[in-house]
Design an enzyme around this catalytic site. Structure first.
Site, PDB file in Angstrom:
ATOM      1  N   GLU A   1      48.808   5.937  32.905  1.00 47.05           N
ATOM      2  CA  GLU A   1      49.604   6.899  33.685  1.00 47.05           C
ATOM      3  C   GLU A   1      50.807   7.367  32.867  1.00 47.05           C
ATOM      4  OE1 GLU A   1      48.534   8.081  36.529  1.00 47.05           O
ATOM      5  OE2 GLU A   1      47.187   6.547  37.345  1.00 47.05           O
TER       6      GLU A   1
ATOM      7  N   ARG B   1      58.097   4.756  65.179  1.00 42.19           N
ATOM      8  CA  ARG B   1      58.117   6.188  64.801  1.00 42.19           C
ATOM      9  C   ARG B   1      58.936   6.458  63.542  1.00 42.19           C
ATOM     10  NH1 ARG B   1      58.017   6.560  70.433  1.00 42.19           N
ATOM     11  NH2 ARG B   1      55.965   7.262  71.080  1.00 42.19           N
TER      12      ARG B   1
ATOM     13  N   GLU C   1      52.259  18.421  47.673  1.00 43.15           N
ATOM     14  CA  GLU C   1      51.090  18.738  46.857  1.00 43.15           C
ATOM     15  C   GLU C   1      50.410  20.046  47.269  1.00 43.15           C
ATOM     16  OE1 GLU C   1      48.921  15.255  45.289  1.00 43.15           O
ATOM     17  OE2 GLU C   1      47.124  16.463  45.534  1.00 43.15           O
TER      18      GLU C   1
ATOM     19  N   HIS D   1      41.623   1.424  38.095  1.00 42.61           N
ATOM     20  CA  HIS D   1      42.045   2.815  38.199  1.00 42.61           C
ATOM     21  C   HIS D   1      42.558   3.385  36.863  1.00 42.61           C
ATOM     22  CE1 HIS D   1      43.881   6.310  40.141  1.00 42.61           C
ATOM     23  NE2 HIS D   1      44.978   6.045  39.449  1.00 42.61           N
TER      24      HIS D   1
ATOM     25  N   HIS E   1      42.262  12.463  36.689  1.00 42.52           N
ATOM     26  CA  HIS E   1      41.844  11.784  37.914  1.00 42.52           C
ATOM     27  C   HIS E   1      40.540  12.327  38.491  1.00 42.52           C
ATOM     28  CE1 HIS E   1      45.787  10.119  37.499  1.00 42.52           C
ATOM     29  NE2 HIS E   1      45.742   9.462  38.638  1.00 42.52           N
TER      30      HIS E   1
ATOM     31  N   ARG F   1      52.317  19.701  42.191  1.00 43.50           N
ATOM     32  CA  ARG F   1      52.113  18.244  42.194  1.00 43.50           C
ATOM     33  C   ARG F   1      50.693  17.870  41.771  1.00 43.50           C
ATOM     34  NH1 ARG F   1      54.660  13.804  46.408  1.00 43.50           N
ATOM     35  NH2 ARG F   1      53.665  11.988  45.455  1.00 43.50           N
TER      36      ARG F   1
ATOM     37  N   HIS G   1      38.461   9.243  38.958  1.00 42.13           N
ATOM     38  CA  HIS G   1      38.127   8.669  40.276  1.00 42.13           C
ATOM     39  C   HIS G   1      36.622   8.492  40.436  1.00 42.13           C
ATOM     40  CE1 HIS G   1      42.081   9.799  42.504  1.00 42.13           C
ATOM     41  NE2 HIS G   1      42.112   8.576  42.014  1.00 42.13           N
TER      42      HIS G   1
ATOM     43  N   ASN H   1      47.431  14.797  38.822  1.00 43.10           N
ATOM     44  CA  ASN H   1      46.049  14.298  38.893  1.00 43.10           C
ATOM     45  C   ASN H   1      45.297  14.485  37.580  1.00 43.10           C
ATOM     46  OD1 ASN H   1      46.294  13.505  41.581  1.00 43.10           O
ATOM     47  ND2 ASN H   1      45.851  15.581  42.307  1.00 43.10           N
TER      48      ASN H   1
ATOM     49  N   LYS I   1      58.171  12.724  37.190  1.00 43.95           N
ATOM     50  CA  LYS I   1      57.587  12.731  38.539  1.00 43.95           C
ATOM     51  C   LYS I   1      58.586  13.282  39.554  1.00 43.95           C
ATOM     52  CE  LYS I   1      54.702  10.649  41.925  1.00 43.95           C
ATOM     53  NZ  LYS I   1      53.763   9.642  42.339  1.00 43.95           N
TER      54      LYS I   1
ATOM     55  N   LYS J   1      54.166   9.318  48.642  1.00 45.60           N
ATOM     56  CA  LYS J   1      52.807   9.264  49.190  1.00 45.60           C
ATOM     57  C   LYS J   1      52.563   7.844  49.673  1.00 45.60           C
ATOM     58  CE  LYS J   1      50.096  12.679  46.623  1.00 45.60           C
ATOM     59  NZ  LYS J   1      49.013  12.824  45.631  1.00 45.60           N
TER      60      LYS J   1
HETATM   61  P1  NAD Z   1      48.228  -3.804  43.058  1.00 49.25           P
HETATM   62  O1  NAD Z   1      49.368  -3.543  43.937  1.00 49.25           O
HETATM   63  O2  NAD Z   1      46.988  -4.336  43.676  1.00 49.25           O
HETATM   64  O3  NAD Z   1      48.686  -4.772  41.898  1.00 49.25           O
HETATM   65  C1  NAD Z   1      47.729  -5.204  40.946  1.00 49.25           C
HETATM   66  C2  NAD Z   1      47.694  -6.748  40.855  1.00 49.25           C
HETATM   67  O4  NAD Z   1      48.853  -7.181  40.148  1.00 49.25           O
HETATM   68  C3  NAD Z   1      47.728  -7.449  42.185  1.00 49.25           C
HETATM   69  O5  NAD Z   1      46.819  -8.517  42.140  1.00 49.25           O
HETATM   70  C4  NAD Z   1      49.148  -7.991  42.290  1.00 49.25           C
HETATM   71  O6  NAD Z   1      49.221  -9.189  43.029  1.00 49.25           O
HETATM   72  C5  NAD Z   1      49.500  -8.220  40.849  1.00 49.25           C
HETATM   73  N1  NAD Z   1      50.900  -8.092  40.495  1.00 49.25           N
HETATM   74  C6  NAD Z   1      51.792  -7.174  40.929  1.00 49.25           C
HETATM   75  N2  NAD Z   1      52.945  -7.292  40.273  1.00 49.25           N
HETATM   76  C7  NAD Z   1      52.788  -8.318  39.410  1.00 49.25           C
HETATM   77  C8  NAD Z   1      53.629  -8.907  38.437  1.00 49.25           C
HETATM   78  N3  NAD Z   1      54.843  -8.448  38.167  1.00 49.25           N
HETATM   79  N4  NAD Z   1      53.133  -9.962  37.732  1.00 49.25           N
HETATM   80  C9  NAD Z   1      51.878 -10.409  37.941  1.00 49.25           C
HETATM   81  N5  NAD Z   1      51.028  -9.869  38.826  1.00 49.25           N
HETATM   82  C10 NAD Z   1      51.484  -8.834  39.548  1.00 49.25           C
HETATM   83  O7  NAD Z   1      47.773  -2.475  42.264  1.00 49.25           O
HETATM   84  P2  NAD Z   1      48.556  -1.366  41.433  1.00 49.25           P
HETATM   85  O8  NAD Z   1      47.717  -1.127  40.238  1.00 49.25           O
HETATM   86  O9  NAD Z   1      49.992  -1.670  41.270  1.00 49.25           O
HETATM   87  O10 NAD Z   1      48.454  -0.109  42.401  1.00 49.25           O
HETATM   88  C11 NAD Z   1      47.207   0.456  42.737  1.00 49.25           C
HETATM   89  C12 NAD Z   1      47.353   1.116  44.083  1.00 49.25           C
HETATM   90  O11 NAD Z   1      48.323   2.132  43.998  1.00 49.25           O
HETATM   91  C13 NAD Z   1      46.063   1.782  44.567  1.00 49.25           C
HETATM   92  O12 NAD Z   1      45.859   1.433  45.906  1.00 49.25           O
HETATM   93  C14 NAD Z   1      46.367   3.274  44.459  1.00 49.25           C
HETATM   94  O13 NAD Z   1      45.687   4.033  45.426  1.00 49.25           O
HETATM   95  C15 NAD Z   1      47.860   3.282  44.673  1.00 49.25           C
HETATM   96  N6  NAD Z   1      48.545   4.451  44.104  1.00 49.25           N
HETATM   97  C16 NAD Z   1      49.387   5.117  44.916  1.00 49.25           C
HETATM   98  C17 NAD Z   1      50.093   6.201  44.425  1.00 49.25           C
HETATM   99  C18 NAD Z   1      51.072   6.915  45.294  1.00 49.25           C
HETATM  100  O14 NAD Z   1      51.615   7.945  44.868  1.00 49.25           O
HETATM  101  N7  NAD Z   1      51.345   6.414  46.472  1.00 49.25           N
HETATM  102  C19 NAD Z   1      49.931   6.602  43.085  1.00 49.25           C
HETATM  103  C20 NAD Z   1      49.057   5.881  42.282  1.00 49.25           C
HETATM  104  C21 NAD Z   1      48.369   4.791  42.806  1.00 49.25           C
HETATM  105  N1  GLY Z   2      50.013   9.845  41.994  1.00 48.39           N
HETATM  106  C1  GLY Z   2      49.982  11.253  42.265  1.00 48.39           C
HETATM  107  C2  GLY Z   2      51.064  11.706  43.170  1.00 48.39           C
HETATM  108  O1  GLY Z   2      51.939  10.970  43.546  1.00 48.39           O
HETATM  109  O2  GLY Z   2      51.059  12.832  43.534  1.00 48.39           O
END
Ligand code: NAD
Ligand code: GLY
Length: 365
Positions: free
Chosen positions: A191, A127, A243, A270, A254, A247, A258, A251, A233, A149
């Site tokens: 971003e 929890r 949001e 992305h 986006h 917030r 998206h 986007n 942020k 998030k």
């Molecule tokens: P990811 O976590 O898949 O990383 C991308 C790739 O890079 C992976 O293959 C990973 O193994 C590799 N990697 C990571 N760090 C590395 C490093 N230092 N050196 C070499 N390789 C490395 O993807 P991402 O682009 O970091 O994140 C995308 C995700 O984030 C999506 O799922 C998206 O929905 C989410 N997201 C969430 C929020 C939020 O507010 N929570 C905001 C934007 C995106």
């Molecule tokens: N990436 C958008 C948010 O965190 O709200």
């Protein structure tokens, strides 16, 4: 400016859920020492994808052990395909089998996929247990590790199951970017540019004038860029954590981004889809009479200067892009909302966009 001895700290102010974001080259080696002082948990489990675990897991574990902190490590197969409920169930079972309880905490070591999985798991395991973020992609360092998030994908759509759950601290090691593939770096930079357009014209100017230093991952420039993005942020999240309004400006780019990402079957990553979406949103704003053509040209020029694609590939089915717009999470009762720039540094949220303008910006080159 950040170096290995002086982290820059950005505070996220959310009352009793406030937390620091600490940014420095080499901070990975000092996570243990900092966590010991914070006394958040009795022991920790580091969660990481298998690739990042190989790259940085040992260093983080050494840092924790050096500070006298007991910790284990669990990993999952890298990639968005792992961001699902099955991974959550497997990790939760592993934690339970290894006896992790309410007094323990999680550490997300990796990109946004790892951060979203770990944050979600932390929010529901027993929890809710504390977690910290150690983001290793630029996207995670400037966006996903901050703001709370969390979530996973289901077959019906991305990020459809999740929670708002803030980390207790974020540790950003700019040195980790040295191993990041160029494509992933560019995705994060999209971003970064977003923050300049939505909130800070001076930061946009900085990105224009310091392009070479940023792209060369100059330590001072990168620390400054990450800190400014985290500040922007943090201020937005402090005002609108869940949001309800402000917030949504995060986007920018986006709505169409998206849809482009989905229509490409995620072959376009992305951040690069967002770059196309930002260019298209700027053009929509010009067509709607709210943005000067010169500002739209500057946004496009900056994206291109960083090597990002801004034209939607002709082979992507326009009808499919339009239908994805209708099913987007940002679409409410059939009304598609866009974040559109009114000037560099200021945006508005509107659904008053003509369908013919959407068609035109999708096809313009
Ligand atoms: P990811 O976590 O898949 O990383 C991308 C790739 O890079 C992976 O293959 C990973 O193994 C590799 N990697 C990571 N760090 C590395 C490093 N230092 N050196 C070499 N390789 C490395 O993807 P991402 O682009 O970091 O994140 C995308 C995700 O984030 C999506 O799922 C998206 O929905 C989410 N997201 C969430 C929020 C939020 O507010 N929570 C905001 C934007 C995106
Ligand atoms: N990436 C958008 C948010 O965190 O709200």
């Amino acid at each position: 400016m950040a170096d290995s001895t002086s982290p820059v700290t950005v505070q996220v102010g959310l009352g009793e859920r406030s937390y620091p974001i600490r940014i420095a080259a080499g901070i990975l080696d000092r996570v243990g020492e900092d966590l010991r002082k914070r006394s958040l948990a009795r022991r920790y489990c580091v969660i990481s994808d298998d690739y990042v675990a190989d790259l940085y897991g040992e260093r983080l574990m050494r840092s924790l052990a050096g500070a006298g902190i007991t910790a284990g490590l669990l990993s999952f197969a890298r990639g968005e395909e792992s961001k699902n409920l099955q991974t959550i169930a497997e990790l939760a079972s592993a934690l339970a089998r290894q006896g992790y309880d309410r007094g323990d905490g999680l550490i997300a070591l990796g990109g946004g996929v790892t951060g979203d999985i770990t944050g979600f798991l932390a929010s529901i395991y027993m929890r809710g247990i504390p977690f910290v973020q150690v983001p290793t992609t630029l996207l995670a360092q400037v966006d996903s590790s901050v703001g709370g998030k969390t979530g996973v994908d289901i077959p019906e759509g991305k990020n459809l199951v999740g929670t708002f759950y803030q980390p207790r601290a974020v540790y950003i090691d700019t040195d980790c970017l040295a191993t990041l593939p160029g494509r992933e770096l560019l995705g994060g930079l999209a971003e970064v540019i977003k923050y300049g357009v939505i909130r800070d014209a001076g930061f946009f100017d900085y990105l224009e004038s310091q392009r070479e230093a940023v792209l060369a991952l100059d330590s001072d420039a990168v620390s400054r860029v990450i800190a400014r993005c985290c500040e922007i942020k943090a201020r937005v999240v402090e005002e609108d954590e869940r949001e309800g309004g402000l917030r949504r400006i995060l986007n920018f780019g986006h709505t169409l981004g998206h849809a482009i990402e989905a229509a490409s079957r995620f072959r376009i990553i992305h951040g690069l889809a967002i770059a196309m979406g930002m260019r298209a949103a700027a053009d929509l704003a010009v067509r709607g009479g709210m943005l000067a053509a010169g500002d739209a040209a500057r946004i496009r020029a900056l994206l291109e200067a960083y090597g990002m694609p801004v034209v939607v590939p002709p082979e992507l089915d326009r009808q499919e892009i339009r239908s994805y717009l209708q099913t987007d999470k940002k679409t409410v009762a059939g009304r598609v909302f866009f974040v559109l720039p009114e000037a560099i540094g200021r945006v508005c949220i509107t659904d008053a966009v003509r369908p013919e303008d959407i068609d035109a910006v999708l096809d313009s080159d």
